[in-house]
Enzyme design. Structure first.
Site, PDB file in Angstrom:
ATOM      1  N   HIS A  55     -65.710  79.549  27.009  1.00  0.00           N
ATOM      2  CA  HIS A  55     -66.628  78.747  27.829  1.00  0.00           C
ATOM      3  C   HIS A  55     -67.276  79.638  28.879  1.00  0.00           C
ATOM      4  O   HIS A  55     -66.727  79.838  29.962  1.00  0.00           O
ATOM      5  CB  HIS A  55     -65.854  77.590  28.479  1.00  0.00           C
ATOM      6  CG  HIS A  55     -66.704  76.622  29.250  1.00  0.00           C
ATOM      7  ND1 HIS A  55     -66.329  75.316  29.504  1.00  0.00           N
ATOM      8  CD2 HIS A  55     -67.915  76.763  29.855  1.00  0.00           C
ATOM      9  CE1 HIS A  55     -67.260  74.705  30.201  1.00  0.00           C
ATOM     10  NE2 HIS A  55     -68.232  75.573  30.445  1.00  0.00           N
TER      11      HIS A  55
ATOM     12  N   HIS B 227     -71.448  80.540  30.159  1.00  0.00           N
ATOM     13  CA  HIS B 227     -72.906  80.399  29.984  1.00  0.00           C
ATOM     14  C   HIS B 227     -73.515  81.762  30.263  1.00  0.00           C
ATOM     15  O   HIS B 227     -73.334  82.297  31.367  1.00  0.00           O
ATOM     16  CB  HIS B 227     -73.468  79.369  30.964  1.00  0.00           C
ATOM     17  CG  HIS B 227     -72.830  78.022  30.818  1.00  0.00           C
ATOM     18  ND1 HIS B 227     -73.417  76.994  30.107  1.00  0.00           N
ATOM     19  CD2 HIS B 227     -71.635  77.533  31.259  1.00  0.00           C
ATOM     20  CE1 HIS B 227     -72.621  75.933  30.135  1.00  0.00           C
ATOM     21  NE2 HIS B 227     -71.529  76.230  30.825  1.00  0.00           N
TER      22      HIS B 227
ATOM     23  N   GLU C  51     -66.170  66.692  33.119  1.00  0.00           N
ATOM     24  CA  GLU C  51     -66.142  67.709  34.189  1.00  0.00           C
ATOM     25  C   GLU C  51     -66.193  66.931  35.510  1.00  0.00           C
ATOM     26  O   GLU C  51     -65.262  66.970  36.302  1.00  0.00           O
ATOM     27  CB  GLU C  51     -67.342  68.657  34.043  1.00  0.00           C
ATOM     28  CG  GLU C  51     -67.470  69.685  35.164  1.00  0.00           C
ATOM     29  CD  GLU C  51     -68.704  70.595  35.022  1.00  0.00           C
ATOM     30  OE1 GLU C  51     -69.582  70.310  34.180  1.00  0.00           O
ATOM     31  OE2 GLU C  51     -68.793  71.584  35.784  1.00  0.00           O
TER      32      GLU C  51
ATOM     33  N   ASP D  18     -66.884  80.089  32.837  1.00  0.00           N
ATOM     34  CA  ASP D  18     -68.043  79.201  33.022  1.00  0.00           C
ATOM     35  C   ASP D  18     -69.305  79.946  33.459  1.00  0.00           C
ATOM     36  O   ASP D  18     -70.127  80.301  32.620  1.00  0.00           O
ATOM     37  CB  ASP D  18     -67.703  78.061  33.997  1.00  0.00           C
ATOM     38  CG  ASP D  18     -68.509  76.798  33.727  1.00  0.00           C
ATOM     39  OD1 ASP D  18     -69.238  76.758  32.734  1.00  0.00           O
ATOM     40  OD2 ASP D  18     -68.383  75.830  34.513  1.00  0.00           O
ATOM     41  N   ASP D  19     -69.488  80.127  34.770  1.00  0.00           N
ATOM     42  CA  ASP D  19     -70.655  80.856  35.293  1.00  0.00           C
ATOM     43  C   ASP D  19     -70.150  81.875  36.310  1.00  0.00           C
ATOM     44  O   ASP D  19     -70.319  81.710  37.521  1.00  0.00           O
ATOM     45  CB  ASP D  19     -71.629  79.876  35.969  1.00  0.00           C
ATOM     46  CG  ASP D  19     -72.099  78.794  35.015  1.00  0.00           C
ATOM     47  OD1 ASP D  19     -72.970  79.075  34.188  1.00  0.00           O
ATOM     48  OD2 ASP D  19     -71.556  77.672  35.086  1.00  0.00           O
TER      49      ASP D  19
ATOM     50  N   HIS E  45     -69.786  69.581  26.809  1.00  0.00           N
ATOM     51  CA  HIS E  45     -69.232  69.408  28.148  1.00  0.00           C
ATOM     52  C   HIS E  45     -69.008  67.910  28.345  1.00  0.00           C
ATOM     53  O   HIS E  45     -69.914  67.103  28.116  1.00  0.00           O
ATOM     54  CB  HIS E  45     -70.223  69.869  29.219  1.00  0.00           C
ATOM     55  CG  HIS E  45     -70.320  71.355  29.397  1.00  0.00           C
ATOM     56  ND1 HIS E  45     -70.564  72.216  28.369  1.00  0.00           N
ATOM     57  CD2 HIS E  45     -70.209  72.130  30.524  1.00  0.00           C
ATOM     58  CE1 HIS E  45     -70.604  73.463  28.842  1.00  0.00           C
ATOM     59  NE2 HIS E  45     -70.401  73.434  30.145  1.00  0.00           N
TER      60      HIS E  45
HETATM   61  N1  HPA Z   1     -71.570  72.225  33.664  1.00  0.00           N
HETATM   62  C1  HPA Z   1     -72.657  71.749  33.073  1.00  0.00           C
HETATM   63  N2  HPA Z   1     -73.699  72.505  32.776  1.00  0.00           N
HETATM   64  C2  HPA Z   1     -73.650  73.795  33.072  1.00  0.00           C
HETATM   65  C3  HPA Z   1     -72.555  74.338  33.699  1.00  0.00           C
HETATM   66  C4  HPA Z   1     -71.453  73.509  34.002  1.00  0.00           C
HETATM   67  O1  HPA Z   1     -70.410  73.912  34.572  1.00  0.00           O
HETATM   68  N3  HPA Z   1     -72.818  75.658  33.856  1.00  0.00           N
HETATM   69  C5  HPA Z   1     -74.037  75.892  33.342  1.00  0.00           C
HETATM   70  N4  HPA Z   1     -74.551  74.759  32.868  1.00  0.00           N
HETATM   71 ZN    ZN Z   2     -69.961  75.091  31.434  1.00  0.00          ZN
END
Ligand code: HPA
Ligand code: ZN
Length: 330
Positions: free
Chosen positions: A17, A19, A200, A278-279, A197
């Site tokens: 996971h 991006h 969250e 994630d990011d 997703h």
């Molecule tokens: N959630 C949803 N969309 C996203 C995320 C995330 O954590 N990171 C980049 N796009």
């Molecule tokens: Zn994500």
């Protein structure tokens, strides 16, 4: 160095996971802004870092999509991806499955093939130079409509050999998975695997919909599942992977502090969870940092860490023999 930190650092891991646009470090953002003559709303790198204070998913996405504006040419997507693969090497991530958001770029006039080819060529180079294996997952932006998703799916079909799965990301609230049921059905008919997703920030119902309507193989995040006993039983019975991103959840205020994160609870319940970044350029760390900070905050044992890492391979889209090979090394 403490023994468990050494173990985290040296053990081969898979990331499921991340991006790719979320790996854009401020230094590269500035370099690309200059190279492409693009205005960004920051004076310097400190300015960028102090802007990275988010109150929820939406507040992050606003900044995140602005950052992506510096990505214009194939070389930019290559440089972005290459920089991430070097982080993988540093963290001993040997296999990675990365998301990209073509709609973010198409809507700025960047062609699909510019995006996919830049990413793909960097991944091929990383495989040749240090053996990193990878898969590419194309995400639909859920805040956009079904028509836009169908259009981008058509473009993806031209590059079918480079993309293994489709996913769903962006603003969760008010954009339930059911909005994309028909798009996911078509994607599956064309041979793509599916992930999404869900849970969250959004409710357990969104996880149910991702499972029942989008037929996903994995849930991205899914941390809200503990609110619903029946759902937990379903995730357990089917061993549905949840791709957990601890530092992301703290930065986006899903949990107040890492000590409050439910990772350990999910693991103790027997759920198929693993740790991801994630990011990472926005949330303060790649996989090792996520694992090391979770270990300290949640008092994870070496066995817990081992389980998380084994789960990362088990939940991947690698072939069974490749999974086995890595798991035996752990
Ligand atoms: N959630 C949803 N969309 C996203 C995320 C995330 O954590 N990171 C980049 N796009
Ligand atoms: Zn994500």
């Amino acid at each position: 160095m403490n023994e468990i930190i050494k173990f985290i650092k040296k053990t081969p891991k898979a990331e499921l996971h991340v991006h790719i646009e979320g790996t854009l470090e401020p230094e590269l953002m500035f370099r690309l802004a200059k190279r492409n003559n693009i205005k960004i709303p920051f004076e310097n790198i400190n300015d960028v870092k102090s802007a990275y204070n988010f109150s929820n998913l939406e507040s992050f996405l606003n900044i995140f999509y602005q950052g992506s504006n510096v990505l214009i040419k194939e070389q930019d997507f290559f440089d972005l991806t290459w920089a991430y693969t070097l982080k993988c090497k540093e963290d001993n991530v040997v296999h990675t499955e990365i998301f990209f958001d073509p709609q973010t770029h198409i809507n700025r006039g960047i062609h699909f093939e510019v995006v996919i080819n830049g990413i793909y060529k960097a991944l091929v180079k990383a495989n040749k130079e240090f053996g990193l294996t990878s898969k590419i997952i194309m995400c639909f932006l859920r805040h956009l409509d079904e028509k836009s998703a169908f259009e981008i799916l058509d473009q993806a079909l031209v590059h079918k050999t480079k993309i293994v799965a489709v996913g769903l990301d962006s603003s969760e609230a008010g954009h339930p998975p059911r909005k994309f049921e028909r798009v996911f059905k078509k994607a599956m008919e064309k041979g793509f695997l599916t992930v999404a997703h869900a849970g969250e920030e959004g409710p357990p119902e969104y996880i149910w919909e991702a499972l029942n309507l989008l037929k996903v193989k994995r849930i991205d995040h899914g941390v809200q599942c503990l609110q619903n006993k029946k759902l937990v039983q379903k995730l357990l019975d089917d061993q549905i992977p949840l791709t957990i991103c601890p530092l992301s959840n703290i930065k986006l205020c899903v949990f107040k502090k890492l000590k409050d994160h439910n990772l350990k609870k999910l693991l103790n319940n027997g759920l198929m969870v693993m740790v991801n970044s994630d990011d990472p350029a926005y949330f303060g760390g790649y996989i090792n940092k996520n694992l090391i900070e979770c270990q300290a905050a949640l008092n994870l044992s070496k066995e817990d860490i081992k389980k998380l890492i084994i789960n990362s391979f088990k939940s991947s889209f690698l072939k069974e023999d490749k999974k086995k090979e890595w798991i035996e090394k752990i």
